[in-house]
Write a protein that holds these residues in place. Structure first.
Motif, mmCIF file in Angstrom:
data_model
loop_
_atom_site.group_PDB
_atom_site.id
_atom_site.type_symbol
_atom_site.label_atom_id
_atom_site.label_comp_id
_atom_site.label_asym_id
_atom_site.label_seq_id
_atom_site.Cartn_x
_atom_site.Cartn_y
_atom_site.Cartn_z
ATOM 1 N N VAL A 28 0.848 -1.208 0.000
ATOM 2 C CA VAL A 28 0.000 0.000 0.000
ATOM 3 C C VAL A 28 0.877 1.249 0.000
ATOM 4 C CG1 VAL A 28 -1.974 -1.087 1.197
ATOM 5 C CG2 VAL A 28 -0.197 0.107 2.525
ATOM 6 N N CYS A 29 0.278 2.351 -0.409
ATOM 7 C CA CYS A 29 0.989 3.641 -0.431
ATOM 8 C C CYS A 29 1.183 4.118 1.010
ATOM 9 C CB CYS A 29 0.161 4.649 -1.220
ATOM 10 S SG CYS A 29 0.684 6.353 -1.002
ATOM 11 N N PRO A 30 2.388 4.519 1.375
ATOM 12 C CA PRO A 30 2.633 4.958 2.762
ATOM 13 C C PRO A 30 1.862 6.233 3.106
ATOM 14 C CG PRO A 30 4.703 4.721 1.521
ATOM 15 C CD PRO A 30 3.588 4.612 0.539
ATOM 16 N N GLN A 31 1.427 6.946 2.118
ATOM 17 C CA GLN A 31 0.727 8.200 2.372
ATOM 18 C C GLN A 31 -0.785 7.997 2.485
ATOM 19 O OE1 GLN A 31 1.729 11.191 3.069
ATOM 20 N NE2 GLN A 31 -0.027 12.510 2.638
ATOM 21 N N CYS A 32 -1.396 7.419 1.415
ATOM 22 C CA CYS A 32 -2.854 7.336 1.395
ATOM 23 C C CYS A 32 -3.374 5.938 1.764
ATOM 24 C CB CYS A 32 -3.392 7.745 0.027
ATOM 25 S SG CYS A 32 -2.950 6.596 -1.291
ATOM 26 N N HIS A 33 -2.451 4.979 1.895
ATOM 27 C CA HIS A 33 -2.789 3.608 2.282
ATOM 28 C C HIS A 33 -3.706 2.879 1.286
ATOM 29 C CE1 HIS A 33 -0.604 4.323 5.939
ATOM 30 N NE2 HIS A 33 -1.285 5.432 6.083
ATOM 31 N N SER A 49 3.192 1.665 -8.273
ATOM 32 C CA SER A 49 2.280 2.743 -8.662
ATOM 33 C C SER A 49 0.871 2.429 -8.184
ATOM 34 C CB SER A 49 2.344 3.002 -10.168
ATOM 35 O OG SER A 49 1.789 1.931 -10.859
ATOM 36 N N HIS A 50 0.134 3.490 -7.950
ATOM 37 C CA HIS A 50 -1.222 3.341 -7.410
ATOM 38 C C HIS A 50 -2.075 2.504 -8.356
ATOM 39 C CE1 HIS A 50 0.195 6.565 -4.851
ATOM 40 N NE2 HIS A 50 -0.874 6.392 -4.070
ATOM 41 N N LEU A 51 -2.868 1.641 -7.771
ATOM 42 C CA LEU A 51 -3.708 0.739 -8.554
ATOM 43 C C LEU A 51 -4.739 1.542 -9.347
ATOM 44 C CD1 LEU A 51 -4.000 -2.277 -8.976
ATOM 45 C CD2 LEU A 51 -5.670 -2.329 -7.131
ATOM 46 N N ALA A 55 -6.735 10.716 -5.168
ATOM 47 C CA ALA A 55 -6.383 12.113 -4.910
ATOM 48 C C ALA A 55 -5.026 12.202 -4.217
ATOM 49 C CB ALA A 55 -7.456 12.753 -4.060
ATOM 50 N N CYS A 56 -4.378 11.053 -4.044
ATOM 51 C CA CYS A 56 -3.095 11.038 -3.340
ATOM 52 C C CYS A 56 -2.062 11.900 -4.069
ATOM 53 C CB CYS A 56 -2.582 9.599 -3.246
ATOM 54 S SG CYS A 56 -0.946 9.507 -2.501
ATOM 55 N N PRO A 57 -1.360 12.776 -3.308
ATOM 56 C CA PRO A 57 -0.384 13.653 -3.975
ATOM 57 C C PRO A 57 0.775 12.873 -4.602
ATOM 58 C CG PRO A 57 -0.210 13.821 -1.586
ATOM 59 C CD PRO A 57 -1.441 13.029 -1.870
#
Ligand code: ZN
Length: 380
Positions: A28-33, A49-51, A55-57
């Motif tokens: 998972v992304c450490p920022q937006c999970h 990369s995000h799936l 809106a994650c920066p």
């Protein structure tokens, strides 16, 4: 991105072993999970990369060059014996540094894409709340000897010996390039360059540059060519009504003077001037010239001089994103101008201010000035 979270732990893409590579793990992304997928292959750098679009920066499309550059910065810092953290998130400022070096409290940013002045300023100021220093290293798109004023405003820093400078990393070639002694010569921004095989060598150079580093002394031929070029630019602006020099042209009219005919001393000095002026140093010097030598007075007090300086500073300064106070540079240029005027016999310093000794002669038109520049044995 190069870092993801797996079962609550941070993991770097290039440290995933071959066994895990083929498994579908719940990164998972450490920022937006939100879930991210691990991407790897022969010709590309392993990354996440995000799936789905979020809106994650940090869901931006990152180039391979950017990924490679970040890894290189980390490797170079490790080689220096420092720990280096990739994509360090600072929640308190809501920013993610490309590489953070805790021992030096330094943020390294590898900037490959275009970025606005406001963003770069905001991000720099953010980092300075959590780190001592932020070093912007520019990607290949920025690598050019055709310096732009906006670029200097965004990225240039100042070094006592090296003057205004910025750093590039050329990912394909694998080396760093320092652009330094950035300055303006009759409307053109110029500078020197030096290549470095790694970041360590570059940082060592910045820490202790060789004594011999001086701005190049430009030959009369170069100065002549550049002055003629600038003259042509002004003439073109006059003919096409482009606004680059328009405020200066209008200002001169109010004093019944022709901007293009301004005395040669207004064009700057021979080694070049600091790149701190909106438009060109020419506009600033002409503005001052009109007011220092307006014909109504023979002396000017220090108080008046300071007042004049302050107004000109507000009118002609450019804002820098990496330099908090540009006034000292302006002051240095002001002093330099007064010295040049003194050396050429226009004024002298008195106990209370200056005394005008002779009035500068303006050229009558473009042709007369052009002829002078072409034939004068010594310019500036
Ligand atoms: Zn995210």
């Amino acid at each position: 991105m190069l870092v993801a979270q797996l079962n609550g732990r941070l993991i770097e893409a290039d440290q995933i072993d071959s066994q895990s590579k083929t498994k579908k793990l719940a990164y998972v992304c450490p920022q937006c999970h939100q879930p991210v997928i691990f991407k790897h292959g022969h010709c590309r750098i392993a990354h996440f990369s995000h799936l789905s679009r979020t809106a994650c920066p940090f869901s931006e499309n990152e180039s391979q060059i950017h990924l490679a550059g970040k890894l290189r910065l980390k490797t170079d810092m490790l080689a220096l014996g420092y720990s280096a953290v990739l994509e360090r998130i600072f929640p308190q400022i809501d920013q993610r540094a490309d590489v953070f070096v805790p021992d030096l409290e330094t943020v390294l940013e590898y900037q490959c894409s275009p970025i606005s002045f406001d963003s770069i300023k905001r991000r720099t100021q953010g980092y300075l709340k959590v780190a001592k220093r932020v070093i912007w290293i520019l990607g290949p798109r920025y690598e050019s000897m055709h310096y732009q004023c906006e670029m200097i405003a965004k990225f240039a820093k100042y070094h006592r010996q090296l003057g205004f400078y910025f750093i590039c990393y050329l990912e394909k070639e694998g080396y760093f390039r320092l652009h330094f002694q950035l300055r303006e010569m009759a409307g053109k921004l110029i500078g020197e360059t030096q290549n470095f095989l790694n970041l360590a060598a570059l940082l060592a150079y910045l820490k202790r540059p060789p004594r011999s580093v001086q701005p190049r002394f430009l030959g009369q031929k170069t100065v002549r060519r550049q002055l003629l070029k600038q003259l042509q630019q002004i003439q073109r602006c006059n003919l096409t009504g482009r606004h680059t020099y328009l405020p200066a042209v209008t200002d001169c009219y109010a004093f019944q003077k022709l901007f293009i005919g301004c005395p040669l001393i207004c064009h700057g000095n021979r080694t070049g001037n600091l790149p701190i002026f909106r438009r060109s140093i020419l506009c600033w010097r002409v503005w001052l010239m009109l007011r220092l030598f307006d014909g109504s007075r023979l002396t000017m007090s220090d108080r008046l001089l300071t007042g004049l300086f302050e107004i000109s500073y507000d009118q002609f300064k450019i804002d820098f994103a990496q330099i908090s106070d540009s006034k000292p540079f302006f002051k240095a240029e002001f002093r330099q101008f007064l010295i040049q005027l003194h050396d050429q016999g226009y004024l002298r310093q008195t106990v209370t201010g200056i005394q005008i000794l002779k009035w500068p002669v303006w050229f009558t038109d473009y042709d007369q000035k052009r002829l002078f520049i072409m034939t004068a044995p010594r310019l500036l």
